[in-house]
Design a protein around this motif. Structure first.
Motif, PDB file in Angstrom:
ATOM      1  N   CYS A   1       4.678   3.555  -4.925  1.00 30.24           N
ATOM      2  CA  CYS A   1       3.273   3.813  -4.487  1.00 30.24           C
ATOM      3  C   CYS A   1       2.665   4.569  -5.200  1.00 30.24           C
ATOM      4  O   CYS A   1       1.329   4.770  -5.128  1.00 30.24           O
ATOM      5  CB  CYS A   1       3.219   4.000  -3.002  1.00 30.24           C
ATOM      6  SG  CYS A   1       3.889   2.401  -1.987  1.00 30.24           S
TER       7      CYS A   1
ATOM      8  N   SER B   1      -0.657   2.148   2.272  1.00 27.72           N
ATOM      9  CA  SER B   1      -1.512   2.474   1.304  1.00 27.72           C
ATOM     10  C   SER B   1      -1.151   2.002  -0.169  1.00 27.72           C
ATOM     11  O   SER B   1      -1.785   2.422  -1.095  1.00 27.72           O
ATOM     12  CB  SER B   1      -1.458   4.097   1.067  1.00 27.72           C
ATOM     13  OG  SER B   1      -0.220   4.590   0.557  1.00 27.72           O
ATOM     14  N   ALA B   2      -0.082   1.180  -0.096  1.00 28.08           N
ATOM     15  CA  ALA B   2       0.332   0.403  -1.232  1.00 28.08           C
ATOM     16  C   ALA B   2      -0.601  -0.125  -1.988  1.00 28.08           C
ATOM     17  O   ALA B   2      -1.639  -0.784  -1.379  1.00 28.08           O
ATOM     18  CB  ALA B   2       1.794  -0.257  -0.874  1.00 28.08           C
ATOM     19  N   PRO B   3      -0.843  -0.301  -3.340  1.00 31.71           N
ATOM     20  CA  PRO B   3      -1.634  -1.295  -4.032  1.00 31.71           C
ATOM     21  C   PRO B   3      -1.741  -2.497  -3.488  1.00 31.71           C
ATOM     22  O   PRO B   3      -0.309  -3.052  -3.243  1.00 31.71           O
ATOM     23  CB  PRO B   3      -1.340  -0.941  -5.594  1.00 31.71           C
ATOM     24  CG  PRO B   3      -0.473   0.345  -5.398  1.00 31.71           C
ATOM     25  CD  PRO B   3       0.035   0.342  -4.271  1.00 31.71           C
ATOM     26  N   GLU B   4      -2.950  -3.449  -3.336  1.00 30.03           N
ATOM     27  CA  GLU B   4      -2.628  -4.600  -2.831  1.00 30.03           C
ATOM     28  C   GLU B   4      -1.786  -5.848  -4.060  1.00 30.03           C
ATOM     29  O   GLU B   4      -1.214  -6.670  -3.606  1.00 30.03           O
ATOM     30  CB  GLU B   4      -3.945  -5.287  -2.723  1.00 30.03           C
ATOM     31  CG  GLU B   4      -4.784  -4.600  -1.742  1.00 30.03           C
ATOM     32  CD  GLU B   4      -6.002  -5.311  -1.464  1.00 30.03           C
ATOM     33  OE1 GLU B   4      -6.406  -6.067  -2.179  1.00 30.03           O
ATOM     34  OE2 GLU B   4      -7.040  -4.757  -0.691  1.00 30.03           O
ATOM     35  N   SER B   5      -1.693  -5.195  -5.016  1.00 33.59           N
ATOM     36  CA  SER B   5      -0.826  -5.886  -5.915  1.00 33.59           C
ATOM     37  C   SER B   5       0.712  -5.836  -5.737  1.00 33.59           C
ATOM     38  O   SER B   5       1.361  -6.644  -6.471  1.00 33.59           O
ATOM     39  CB  SER B   5      -0.901  -5.385  -7.574  1.00 33.59           C
ATOM     40  OG  SER B   5      -0.544  -4.139  -7.824  1.00 33.59           O
TER      41      SER B   5
END
Length: 214
Positions: free
Chosen positions: A129, A180-184
């Protein structure tokens, strides 16, 4: 992304403090804390924390966690007295921790009857992340996400580098990292990076095909 699978899983944040790796096979557990997560959040009412009497006096070392003195430990229960409690609480659950394999190696050595389902490492998760290589320690990560005050409130009788504070910190950090991880990064990818099967050689990186879905 759909977070229900991890929020509904049986997750328990665990942290322990030991006498030090320099003791080798004689390293003792001096303190342990277990903080269950309910719907992804730490549950103070269900938490468990105790000091542990190592059965021998220990020299004071610079890396010993603050407050874990011989005087503080002398009236604590021995490990054999609390092992049944740990075994019951951790059975078939996933242990959450920051650099969790370090604590698991000692816990497995001292309490072989403890049989969790898997390990979930917030350090591995943070490397996915936050790939910039910064803030990988537990306290810096909590500072980064503005969580230190909340940990202080939940573990008001503890402090950083003590079991209860660090266990609450890992529990809060897990929720923050996933959200909060990137949506990807789909949830399955995060699991494959952070979940470690108990049967795995802990010196090796987890392979995707080995990972159970929570």
């Amino acid at each position: 992304m759909d977070l229900d699978p991890w929020e509904d899983a049986s997750l328990i944040a665990v942290d322990l403090e030991g006498s030090g790796a320099q003791d080798g096979e004689h390293e003792a557990i001096l303190e342990i804390a277990l903080v269950p997560l309910v719907h992804g959040h730490p549950s103070p009412a269900d938490s468990y924390h105790t000091l542990i009497n190592p059965g021998r006096p220990l020299p004071r070392r610079p890396w010993t966690s603050p407050g874990l003195t011989n005087e503080a430990l002398k009236d604590a229960p021995p490990l054999e007295q609390i092992e049944p409690e740990l075994t019951t609480r951790l059975a078939d659950s996933t242990i959450v921790g920051h650099n969790v394999t370090v604590d698991w190696r000692l816990l497995r050595r001292r309490c072989p009857n403890v049989q969790p389902a898997a390990l979930l490492d917030t350090l591995r998760l943070a490397r996915i992340c936050l790939p910039d290589g910064q803030r990988k320690g537990l306290q810096p990560l909590l500072e980064h996400y503005g969580l230190v005050q909340r940990v202080d409130e939940l573990a008001s009788d503890s402090q950083p580098h003590r079991a209860l504070w660090d266990a609450f910190g890992a529990a809060l950090l897990l929720f923050e990292l996933i959200h909060s991880a990137p949506e990807s990064l789909p949830l399955r990818t995060l699991y494959r990076s952070a979940v470690i099967p108990i049967e795995e050689d802990l010196t090796a990186q987890s392979g995707p095909e080995q990972l159970p879905l929570l």
